[in-house]
Design a protein around this motif. Structure first.
Motif, short mmCIF file in Angstrom:
data_model
loop_
_atom_site.label_atom_id
_atom_site.label_comp_id
_atom_site.label_asym_id
_atom_site.label_seq_id
_atom_site.Cartn_x
_atom_site.Cartn_y
_atom_site.Cartn_z
N UNK A 35 1.20 0.31 15.84
CA UNK A 35 1.19 0.91 14.74
C UNK A 35 2.56 0.53 13.40
N UNK A 36 1.32 0.51 12.10
CA UNK A 36 2.79 0.22 11.34
C UNK A 36 2.50 1.05 9.74
N UNK A 37 3.19 1.27 9.35
CA UNK A 37 3.31 2.06 8.16
C UNK A 37 3.12 1.14 7.16
N UNK A 63 -0.01 0.50 -4.70
CA UNK A 63 -1.67 1.07 -4.53
C UNK A 63 -2.19 1.83 -2.95
N UNK A 64 -1.19 1.14 -2.45
CA UNK A 64 -1.50 2.27 -1.12
C UNK A 64 -0.74 1.86 0.08
N UNK A 65 -0.64 3.43 0.47
CA UNK A 65 0.21 3.56 1.71
C UNK A 65 -0.39 4.31 3.19
N UNK A 66 -0.91 2.96 3.79
CA UNK A 66 -1.21 3.94 5.73
C UNK A 66 -0.61 3.75 6.23
N UNK A 67 -1.10 4.50 7.89
CA UNK A 67 -0.87 3.62 8.96
C UNK A 67 -2.03 3.07 9.24
N UNK A 68 -1.58 1.56 9.56
CA UNK A 68 -2.92 1.07 10.15
C UNK A 68 -2.39 0.15 11.34
N UNK A 133 -5.44 6.26 11.50
CA UNK A 133 -4.81 5.43 11.46
C UNK A 133 -6.39 4.27 11.54
N UNK A 134 -5.53 3.37 10.42
CA UNK A 134 -6.30 2.14 9.47
C UNK A 134 -6.46 0.68 10.75
N UNK A 138 -10.54 -2.91 7.70
CA UNK A 138 -10.96 -1.60 7.11
C UNK A 138 -9.99 -1.90 5.62
N UNK A 139 -8.06 -2.49 5.81
CA UNK A 139 -7.30 -1.91 5.10
C UNK A 139 -7.45 -3.09 4.30
N UNK A 140 -8.35 -4.75 4.26
CA UNK A 140 -9.22 -5.60 3.75
C UNK A 140 -10.15 -5.40 2.87
N UNK A 141 -10.38 -4.52 3.78
CA UNK A 141 -11.50 -4.23 2.32
C UNK A 141 -11.32 -3.07 1.57
N UNK A 142 -10.51 -1.70 1.70
CA UNK A 142 -9.95 -1.27 0.82
C UNK A 142 -8.73 -2.01 0.11
N UNK A 143 -8.16 -2.56 0.15
CA UNK A 143 -7.34 -3.56 -1.20
C UNK A 143 -8.53 -4.38 -1.84
#
Length: 149
Positions: A35-37, A63-68, A133-134, A138-143
């Protein structure tokens, strides 16, 4: 024996967008267990060739911060392309997150483990990043959506 990860806090990495180009991300924390932030930045860049190896970023500009999950980094689909200039982890704290519209979730700044949860007015909660936890996809799609075409 623990294996050496191909990334560390302060590394800048490129996230391929689903249509074209890349967004850049910064590893702010890593738990060493997958897991990374991540702090993610626009604008979209068309190529990672020729990017400077050291760049200036400010956490507040994300533009986005998440645990992934770190699968994109491990498989090098999200290649490390540089390092944050004068990396200082105290400038890249783990933010509070919002769960279920009215619960503030606070994570430990080092381990990324939940340290507490508390009710919060829903209007305030909406201002926080969404908890969860993304996965890399999902992160690629959201960005891709955030950065538009």
């Amino acid at each position: 024996m623990a294996r050496k990860l191909p990334y560390s806090p302060g590394d800048i990495f490129a996230v391929p967008l689903r249509d074209h180009g890349y967004a850049l991300g910064v590893v702010a924390r890593a738990d060493g267990k997958g897991i990374v932030l991540g702090y993610f930045f626009g604008p979209r860049i068309e190529s990672i060739e020729g990017l400077p190896k050291v760049r200036s970023f400010e956490a507040e500009s994300a533009i986005k911060v998440c645990r992934c999950g770190d699968l994109g980094l491990i498989r090098e689909n999200w290649p490390v392309v540089g390092r944050v200039e004068s990396w200082d982890p105290t400038q890249w704290n783990v933010p509070d997150f919002c769960r279920n519209g009215d619960i503030r979730v606070v994570y430990d700044n080092d381990s990324l483990v939940v340290s507490r949860e508390e009710r919060l007015d829903s209007r305030e909660c909406r201002l926080l990043p969404q908890d969860g936890l993304e996965g890399a996809g999902f992160v690629e799609i959201k960005l891709t959506r955030l950065l538009g075409a």
